[in-house]
Write a protein that holds these residues in place. Sequence first.
Motif, PDB file in Angstrom:
ATOM      1  N   CYS A  49     -18.734 142.441 119.102  1.00  8.99           N
ATOM      2  CA  CYS A  49     -19.502 143.464 118.308  1.00  8.99           C
ATOM      3  C   CYS A  49     -19.014 144.661 118.605  1.00  8.99           C
ATOM      4  CB  CYS A  49     -21.186 143.287 118.795  1.00  8.99           C
ATOM      5  SG  CYS A  49     -21.744 141.608 117.779  1.00  8.99           S
ATOM      6  N   VAL A  50     -18.973 145.184 120.019  1.00  3.63           N
ATOM      7  CA  VAL A  50     -18.838 146.512 120.287  1.00  3.63           C
ATOM      8  C   VAL A  50     -17.319 146.766 120.077  1.00  3.63           C
ATOM      9  CG1 VAL A  50     -18.456 147.947 122.513  1.00  3.63           C
ATOM     10  CG2 VAL A  50     -20.503 146.500 122.098  1.00  3.63           C
TER      11      VAL A  50
ATOM     12  N   TRP B  74     -16.123 157.677 123.623  1.00  2.79           N
ATOM     13  CA  TRP B  74     -17.522 157.669 124.416  1.00  2.79           C
ATOM     14  C   TRP B  74     -18.773 157.908 123.093  1.00  2.79           C
ATOM     15  CZ3 TRP B  74     -20.448 155.397 127.370  1.00  2.79           C
ATOM     16  CH2 TRP B  74     -21.551 155.757 127.785  1.00  2.79           C
ATOM     17  N   GLY B  75     -18.201 158.783 122.226  1.00  2.78           N
ATOM     18  CA  GLY B  75     -19.298 158.749 121.176  1.00  2.78           C
ATOM     19  C   GLY B  75     -19.711 157.357 120.378  1.00  2.78           C
ATOM     20  N   ALA B  76     -18.567 156.838 120.140  1.00  2.58           N
ATOM     21  CA  ALA B  76     -18.715 155.527 119.250  1.00  2.58           C
ATOM     22  C   ALA B  76     -19.245 154.572 120.308  1.00  2.58           C
ATOM     23  CB  ALA B  76     -17.305 154.999 118.569  1.00  2.58           C
ATOM     24  N   TYR B  77     -18.608 154.450 121.525  1.00  6.05           N
ATOM     25  CA  TYR B  77     -19.106 153.456 122.365  1.00  6.05           C
ATOM     26  C   TYR B  77     -20.491 153.360 122.762  1.00  6.05           C
ATOM     27  CZ  TYR B  77     -17.865 150.763 127.021  1.00  6.05           C
ATOM     28  OH  TYR B  77     -18.029 149.821 128.056  1.00  6.05           O
ATOM     29  N   SER B  78     -20.954 154.612 123.174  1.00  2.95           N
ATOM     30  CA  SER B  78     -22.257 154.651 123.673  1.00  2.95           C
ATOM     31  C   SER B  78     -23.248 154.379 122.637  1.00  2.95           C
ATOM     32  CB  SER B  78     -22.851 156.254 124.192  1.00  2.95           C
ATOM     33  OG  SER B  78     -22.437 157.108 123.048  1.00  2.95           O
ATOM     34  N   ALA B  79     -22.807 154.532 121.221  1.00  2.00           N
ATOM     35  CA  ALA B  79     -23.751 154.257 120.107  1.00  2.00           C
ATOM     36  C   ALA B  79     -23.764 152.689 120.078  1.00  2.00           C
ATOM     37  CB  ALA B  79     -23.041 154.875 118.871  1.00  2.00           C
TER      38      ALA B  79
ATOM     39  N   ILE C 110     -23.453 150.692 122.426  1.00  2.81           N
ATOM     40  CA  ILE C 110     -24.066 150.011 123.618  1.00  2.81           C
ATOM     41  C   ILE C 110     -25.693 150.331 123.311  1.00  2.81           C
ATOM     42  CG2 ILE C 110     -24.781 150.295 125.926  1.00  2.81           C
ATOM     43  CD1 ILE C 110     -21.865 151.325 126.729  1.00  2.81           C
ATOM     44  N   GLU C 111     -25.952 151.098 122.563  1.00  7.20           N
ATOM     45  CA  GLU C 111     -27.484 151.330 122.216  1.00  7.20           C
ATOM     46  C   GLU C 111     -27.761 150.251 121.337  1.00  7.20           C
ATOM     47  OE1 GLU C 111     -30.047 152.969 123.164  1.00  7.20           O
ATOM     48  OE2 GLU C 111     -31.205 152.519 121.324  1.00  7.20           O
TER      49      GLU C 111
ATOM     50  N   TYR D 172     -26.284 147.382 120.793  1.00  6.95           N
ATOM     51  CA  TYR D 172     -26.395 145.827 121.016  1.00  6.95           C
ATOM     52  C   TYR D 172     -26.908 145.827 122.268  1.00  6.95           C
ATOM     53  CZ  TYR D 172     -22.849 145.893 117.462  1.00  6.95           C
ATOM     54  OH  TYR D 172     -22.239 145.883 115.796  1.00  6.95           O
ATOM     55  N   VAL D 173     -27.378 146.705 122.942  1.00  2.67           N
ATOM     56  CA  VAL D 173     -28.109 146.524 124.227  1.00  2.67           C
ATOM     57  C   VAL D 173     -29.330 147.388 124.300  1.00  2.67           C
ATOM     58  CG1 VAL D 173     -28.017 146.653 126.770  1.00  2.67           C
ATOM     59  CG2 VAL D 173     -25.930 145.947 125.511  1.00  2.67           C
ATOM     60  N   GLY D 174     -29.069 148.694 124.422  1.00  2.67           N
ATOM     61  CA  GLY D 174     -30.357 149.370 124.407  1.00  2.67           C
ATOM     62  C   GLY D 174     -31.574 149.052 123.487  1.00  2.67           C
TER      63      GLY D 174
ATOM     64  N   VAL E  89     -22.470 159.515 131.139  1.00  7.20           N
ATOM     65  CA  VAL E  89     -23.760 159.014 131.312  1.00  7.20           C
ATOM     66  C   VAL E  89     -24.616 160.261 131.935  1.00  7.20           C
ATOM     67  CG1 VAL E  89     -25.693 157.754 132.396  1.00  7.20           C
ATOM     68  CG2 VAL E  89     -23.729 156.707 131.190  1.00  7.20           C
TER      69      VAL E  89
END
Lengths: 163, 163
Positions: free
Chosen positions: A26-27, A113-118, A120-121, A123-125, A156
Amino acid sequence: MKRKPSTEATSAWIRLMRVQSRVLDCVEQDLKKAGFPPLAWYDALLELSRAPSGELRPVELERQMLIPQYSTSRLIDRLVDEGLACRRECKIDKRGQFVEITEAGRELQKRMWGAYSAAIEKYVGSKLSDADAVKLSGLLDRLGCSCGEMKLPVHVNETTPSR
Amino acid sequence: MKRKPSTEATSAWIRLMRVQSRVLDCVEQDLKKAGFPPLAWYDALLELSRAPSGELRPVELERQMLIPQYSTSRLIDRLVDEGLACRRECKIDKRGQFVEITEAGRELQKRMWGAYSAAIEKYVGSKLSDADAVKLSGLLDRLGCSCGEMKLPVHVNETTPSR
DNA sequence: TCAAGATTGATGCAGGTGCATCGAGTGCGG
DNA sequence: CCGCACTCGATGCACCTGCATCAATCTTGA
């Protein structure tokens, strides 16, 4: 001397394999749809960007990323081809070299990191409370036979002022 | 609308990725050292062996294993090449076919489960109590967006008479 | 009944990975 | 100083994966 694993252990194993591959898929898909390169590129750029002067020996990168030597070698090729890093000679050890991140590399790493952190949020956060995320980390750590430090992405820190 | 993930979520994500790949590597290595083919072969043989008459449509296998269609197609090629399965014509749908596991296939699947279960015990079972394995499964499940049934290897039943 | 669309499975191509090996360079013991 | 073992990094090969696309067949609906 081989004991059978408990059904609980087997079940945990299966879920670990399946959930990880699903979430990773997904990520990676989200990143790809946003026009970004694979996650491995991000990891390498991140390691380079946080090295003292933006450069590392390939062998260091290899140890940070826990990937095989030949894999590092070819990943660097690709980064260099794309102008995200460049090779620099290593004067103290003529076998070796340094790999230095370029401005384009730093910039891409930040944008990713913008797309990546979004992702993670997403699918995980959003699926786990902080407390549960901590529990999950703890349980996973126990499987990680001498797994090393597990550093967080540098960004982070930007959102968490206190250490 | 993208929120930043908590450091806890990010940390859990990183550990999930790293621990999974590490543990999977260990298990695959053990199997390889014992002279066995990759885990994907085992998964396919297992699905076939537990199908009603030892045969499945490729499209079923694909859905069970959660891998893409072309991947199934080529995996079947390899199994057939090794005499572990054979293709049979599908009379009711001439587009399709059935894939049937052979005796050699069933036998390999059973032998692989010996090495596989030992590896699961070594890398998961021995590091986690049953209770913790259950907790881990539960937390992982929450990430597994509609992850499906997560069936256990059939051999687990042999060691756990009561359901 | 027939055309349009969906489904099944195969495949050419580009790229990524694992493995073995190589050449260059280092450093240590004698 | 020399030789031997080791480290660093690259690369040829086989294989595997993802993507796009294809041909064959089935299904649907007018």
